[in-house]
Each structure stands twice: as C-alpha cells, then as structure tokens.
Design a protein around this motif. Structure first.
Motif, PDB file in Angstrom:
ATOM      1  N   LEU A  22       0.826  -1.213   0.000  1.00 20.72           N
ATOM      2  CA  LEU A  22       0.000   0.000   0.000  1.00 20.72           C
ATOM      3  C   LEU A  22       0.856   1.258   0.000  1.00 20.72           C
ATOM      4  O   LEU A  22       0.548   2.233  -0.686  1.00 20.72           O
ATOM      5  N   LEU A  23       1.939   1.238   0.761  1.00 16.21           N
ATOM      6  CA  LEU A  23       2.817   2.406   0.804  1.00 16.21           C
ATOM      7  C   LEU A  23       3.538   2.622  -0.524  1.00 16.21           C
ATOM      8  O   LEU A  23       3.724   3.752  -0.961  1.00 16.21           O
ATOM      9  N   LEU A  24       3.954   1.537  -1.156  1.00 15.63           N
ATOM     10  CA  LEU A  24       4.705   1.654  -2.407  1.00 15.63           C
ATOM     11  C   LEU A  24       3.824   2.046  -3.587  1.00 15.63           C
ATOM     12  O   LEU A  24       4.211   2.883  -4.398  1.00 15.63           O
ATOM     13  N   PHE A  25       2.669   1.436  -3.711  1.00 12.66           N
ATOM     14  CA  PHE A  25       1.853   1.626  -4.902  1.00 12.66           C
ATOM     15  C   PHE A  25       0.662   2.559  -4.688  1.00 12.66           C
ATOM     16  O   PHE A  25       0.125   3.101  -5.645  1.00 12.66           O
ATOM     17  N   GLY A  26       0.216   2.710  -3.480  1.00 13.95           N
ATOM     18  CA  GLY A  26      -0.952   3.550  -3.214  1.00 13.95           C
ATOM     19  C   GLY A  26      -2.243   2.765  -3.382  1.00 13.95           C
ATOM     20  O   GLY A  26      -2.293   1.737  -4.055  1.00 13.95           O
TER      21      GLY A  26
END
Length: 68
Positions: A22-26
C-alpha cells in the motif's frame, strides 16, 4: 528433509507485506495492477487452450494465398 522458510509465512508477515504494498503503490494503483494481472492470467489460459494444429493450418492457408 529441508523445507523453505517461505512456506511458513505467518499473519504478521502477511500484514507487513500488505502495508508495504500500500505504501509503495498507493490505494488507487493496486486494483489496476491486480486487474492487469488477472487479464494476463486469462490470456495465458486461453493461449494454452488453442489447438496448435489449428494454428499451423491457418499459417499454411495464408502462405498458399500469398503464393497465388
């Protein structure tokens, strides 16, 4: 007998992986990535169902048409 440590992933590890994704791709990009992955798998399965002999016959018919 040795087994890989990756086979025994616990709940904590799965939660960490999901949070990192979630943090990397949104939040908006992940559904698009999964949709693309699903389409790729679908096309791969359809490609395996195609009869290889039918493809060869089509190729031979095209070659004969081009020579005429």
């Amino acid at each position: 007998m040795y087994t890989s440590g990756l086979l025994f992933i616990g709940t904590n590890e799965i939660i960490i992986i999901v949070v990192l994704a979630l943090l990397l791709f949104g939040g908006k990009k992940i559904p698009e990535l999964m949709r693309g992955l699903g389409r790729g798998v679908k096309e791969f399965k359809e490609g395996q169902k195609v009869d290889p002999n039918a493809k060869e016959e089509t190729t031979n018919n095209n070659t004969n048409n081009n020579q005429a």
